[in-house]
Structure formats: C-alpha cells, structure tokens
Scaffold this active site. Structure first.
Site, PDB file in Angstrom:
ATOM      1  CD  GLU A  52      47.567  64.849  33.838  1.00 16.55           C
ATOM      2  OE1 GLU A  52      48.158  65.154  32.779  1.00 16.55           O
ATOM      3  OE2 GLU A  52      48.099  64.938  34.959  1.00 16.55           O
TER       4      GLU A  52
ATOM      5  CG  HIS B 109      51.242  61.460  34.054  1.00 21.40           C
ATOM      6  ND1 HIS B 109      52.448  61.732  34.662  1.00 21.40           N
ATOM      7  CD2 HIS B 109      50.365  62.328  34.613  1.00 21.40           C
ATOM      8  CE1 HIS B 109      52.304  62.708  35.551  1.00 21.40           C
ATOM      9  NE2 HIS B 109      51.050  63.094  35.527  1.00 21.40           N
TER      10      HIS B 109
ATOM     11  CE1 TYR C 175      54.511  73.044  34.096  1.00 20.03           C
ATOM     12  CE2 TYR C 175      56.790  72.400  33.686  1.00 20.03           C
ATOM     13  CZ  TYR C 175      55.716  72.549  34.553  1.00 20.03           C
ATOM     14  OH  TYR C 175      55.854  72.213  35.877  1.00 20.03           O
TER      15      TYR C 175
ATOM     16  CE  LYS D 130      51.026  71.122  36.173  1.00 19.01           C
ATOM     17  NZ  LYS D 130      51.802  70.318  37.161  1.00 19.01           N
ATOM     18  CG  HIS D 131      49.170  69.158  31.566  1.00 17.67           C
ATOM     19  ND1 HIS D 131      50.381  69.790  31.691  1.00 17.67           N
ATOM     20  CD2 HIS D 131      49.091  68.290  32.625  1.00 17.67           C
ATOM     21  CE1 HIS D 131      51.022  69.332  32.764  1.00 17.67           C
ATOM     22  NE2 HIS D 131      50.258  68.430  33.348  1.00 17.67           N
TER      23      HIS D 131
ATOM     24  CD1 TRP E 176      50.935  66.468  30.553  1.00 15.53           C
ATOM     25  CD2 TRP E 176      53.078  66.314  31.123  1.00 15.53           C
ATOM     26  NE1 TRP E 176      51.002  65.684  31.676  1.00 15.53           N
ATOM     27  CE2 TRP E 176      52.315  65.569  32.049  1.00 15.53           C
ATOM     28  CE3 TRP E 176      54.461  66.364  31.285  1.00 15.53           C
ATOM     29  CZ2 TRP E 176      52.895  64.889  33.116  1.00 15.53           C
ATOM     30  CZ3 TRP E 176      55.040  65.685  32.349  1.00 15.53           C
ATOM     31  CH2 TRP E 176      54.268  64.963  33.264  1.00 15.53           C
TER      32      TRP E 176
END
Length: 408
Positions: A132, A74, A85, A135-136, A77
C-alpha cells in the site's frame, strides 16, 4: 495479547531508538484539490496530480479478517481528479520495513491498531502495508521528502499510515449499514441502491462499492484535500471516475467469523464532514422512531445527501419551504399504517400519496427511517425548492431520499 505493567511499558518505550522528525511545510491559504481552475505549482501544499484521495475498506469473509462487526482498512489512494491514477511513483522509497519504521518513530499505538484493523487476508500484514505504501503512498505529492523542513529519512511513512487510520476511524461502515437494517447474513440479499443509500446517508456523499462473487467486499470513500495530507482538511466529495463491480440486486453481505469489537466513530478533529442543512418550520432532525416501527404522531423529515432537506406535507409530497405535516402511525400487522390530515397514506402506482380515497399501506421502519418493501430508499425527480413540491416514488429516479421519523 500480553499485558505489561506500566513500568515495563515505560522501559520499553525509553529503549526505542526514536527518530526525530522534521515538520511538514506550512501552507498558507491552501487550495482544495481537484477544484482549481489554473495549475498549482506548489505540490507540497496541493495534492496533484493525485488530488482525489480514496479511503478504501475491506470486508473479508473467506478467510475472515478483523473484528466480526467492523470493516478493515485497505488503503489511502491518490486518484487523479478524473479517476485515473499513478502507481509505484518512487521505487527508491518503496520501503520494505514498515513495522520497523513506525517503531523508530514511536508509533506503537498506531501499530497495535493496524494489527487489528489493517490486516492482510493471507496473514502477511507487513507485505500488505509495504504494498500500500509503495504503490499508493509514494504517489501522494505532499508526502515527498522535499515537503518537509528538516526532513528525517522515512518520516513520511508514519504520516501516511497515521492519516489513513485517522480517516478510517471516522468512517464506521458497519454501523452505517446496520442503522439502515443492512446486516451480515448467510441468506439475505440487498440491492446496490439500499447499500449505497445507507452509506451516503452517513457520509454525506455518494460512495463506490465493490463486490466479489456477488458479495459486498469493498467500500471506497472519496475526499478532496485542502492543503497537505499531513496537515490539511479532508473534504468529502462525490467520486469521479470510479465504477462499481456490484450488480443492482441480489448482493450478499456475508457474516465474518471471529469476535466483535466495541466500535464507535469519534468526532473528527481533522476531517471536515460538513453538509448544508435546510429545515422547515418544524426544524430538528433527531430520529425518535424505533428500529422496526413508528407510533403516535410525528413528522417525516426528508434526508438526502446526509442532511435534512424539508419534509413530507399532508398530501405525501416533498416540500422544503413550508410546515411539516403531522402524521399518525398506527400499528397494523407486522408494521404500521400512516395517516395525515388528508387521509390514509399508501403506495399507489409506485407513488407515495395520502388522501380520503387512498388504501392504507402497511409500512415498516429500519433504523428510524420509513421502509417499504424492505427498502428505506425513495425517489424524486428533483430536490424541491421554493414553492415546488415533488412527488415521492418507489421507482428509481434522479434523486434518492429517505424519511426519518421525528416524534411530536
């Protein structure tokens, strides 16, 4: 997949316009993230505020993604140390050409792996990777462009994806579950305690599981990092602030369609998966029982938080400071009975006990671990220390423990 001759592959690689990356900042005596007692200003060598790094994995079945005997990636993070977060921290670096960036840095092997193990449920892998990263990845402080010497634009992108894949390769969730008898099934169900105990036994620390429509579909592994994400050491840690969406019982683990892949977990060269080990005088914790039964004479070593911590002594209690009792396993019905020098062993009023007046219970085994009622997990009020012994129960308590068979 097309098969190329070595000459064609070489020509292809030589034709790539490879970027020349700078180097991450050198970190001397870096601190472990989320463990500092005072503020750390150098966020190129200390991950903050996102100091709790989660390697998250998917189990997609509708439709299926990835091999039928492997979880898929996935992401990675950067949670705060309390489980909150940030997200989408730098829109200027929310790149929309991840494949092209990785190719420009010669990461063809990485891309091939991602195309098999980091896949989108809707078939749009590129958009998934972009999400991914944007966002992270942009919220990982040590991946900031200012944290590189001789920075080349976008070089933090291959560092992010490579590190995520490297971590994933050390976390073989499918095998960890299968070793505890937890395998995909259209009819079987499992408890949350069984699933988390199997994963904790392999990882060394608790993990967080997620479910959708009553079926297991995500696992989150938590790490603190000593140094930068690029060059630091990932240290497994209990999760802080994450909660599970799974019910306590009746969890489905549905099978995937598709083909299996040969999987193994290589020895990690960059991830510290260390746990302290206490052993009694009979020492080694090498399982020699079959997956479904024990036979002959052996010891029952206690495994908690991924390490051997003592064993069972003759009365059936858990002890860490003495000599392990010898147990005799004798085939009976669909399993086996156990006996120590005190007498037969059984479950009485939810307690594991051995004695002359105890009615023998028929046990089974799963992955080399003692199993009762379909579960390899037992419980105690505390981990014993010194001369203290702890009673073992099948009823949930403060400490979960499994018992691994070691033949004499």
């Amino acid at each position: 997949m097309a098969i190329f001759t070595s000459q064609v592959v070489a020509a292809f690689l030589l034709a790539l316009p490879l970027a020349h990356a700078g180097s991450p900042k050198t970190c001397s005596n870096p601190q472990l993230s989320c463990q500092n007692t005072t503020a750390v200003s150098d966020t190129c060598c200390f991950n903050a505020p996102g100091g709790q790094l989660l390697q998250t994995q998917f189990w997609d079945t509708s439709p299926s993604t990835g091999p039928s005997n492997s979880w898929t990636i996935h992401g990675l993070w950067p949670d705060h140390c309390d489980g909150t977060y940030d997200s989408s921290c730098d829109p200027s670096r929310a790149y929309t050409n991840i494949t092209a960036i990785l190719q420009s840095y010669g990461k063809t092997d990485l891309l091939s792996y991602m195309n098999e193990f980091w896949v989108d449920i809707n078939g749009d892998d590129e958009s998934f990777w972009e999400h991914e990263w944007g966002k992270h990845g942009t919220c990982i402080s040590t991946l900031a462009p200012s944290c590189y010497t001789g920075y080349t634009p976008q070089e933090e992108v291959p560092d992010f994806f490579q590190k995520t894949v490297d971590l994933f390769k050390t976390l073989d969730s499918y095998t960890a579950l299968a070793s505890a008898g937890i395998v995909p099934s259209s009819s079987a169900t499992y408890t949350a305690a069984q699933i988390t105990a199997a994963l904790e036994s392999a990882f060394g620390y608790p993990v967080t599981i997620q479910c959708s429509s009553g079926a297991l579909d995500e696992i989150w592994y938590s790490f603190d990092v000593q140094g930068s994400v690029q060059t630091g050491t990932f240290v497994p840690t209990p999760p802080v602030g994450q909660t599970s969406s799974c019910s306590s019982t009746g969890i489905k683990y549905l099978p995937k369609s598709g083909s299996p892949v040969s999987t193994s977990v290589p020895s990690s060269t960059h991830t510290t998966l260390s746990t302290s080990t206490k052993t009694t005088s009979s020492a080694s914790s090498s399982p020699t029982g079959g997956s479904g039964t024990f036979s002959g004479s052996g010891y029952l070593n206690a495994i908690t938080s991924g390490s051997q911590t003592g064993c069972l002594i003759s009365a059936g209690t858990w002890y860490t400071s003495g000599t392990c009792a010898t147990y005799t396993a004798t085939a009976s019905g669909s399993g086996f009975t156990l006996k120590s020098s005190k007498g037969s062993c059984g479950i009485s009023s939810s307690k594991f006990t051995c004695g002359s007046s105890v009615t023998a219970t028929v046990f089974t085994a799963s992955g080399g671990y003692l199993s009762y009622g379909g579960s390899t997990m037992f419980y105690a009020a505390a981990v014993p220390s010194g001369s203290t012994q702890e009673a073992i129960s099948t009823t949930s308590n403060s400490v979960s423990v499994s018992f691994e068979w070691q033949s004499k």
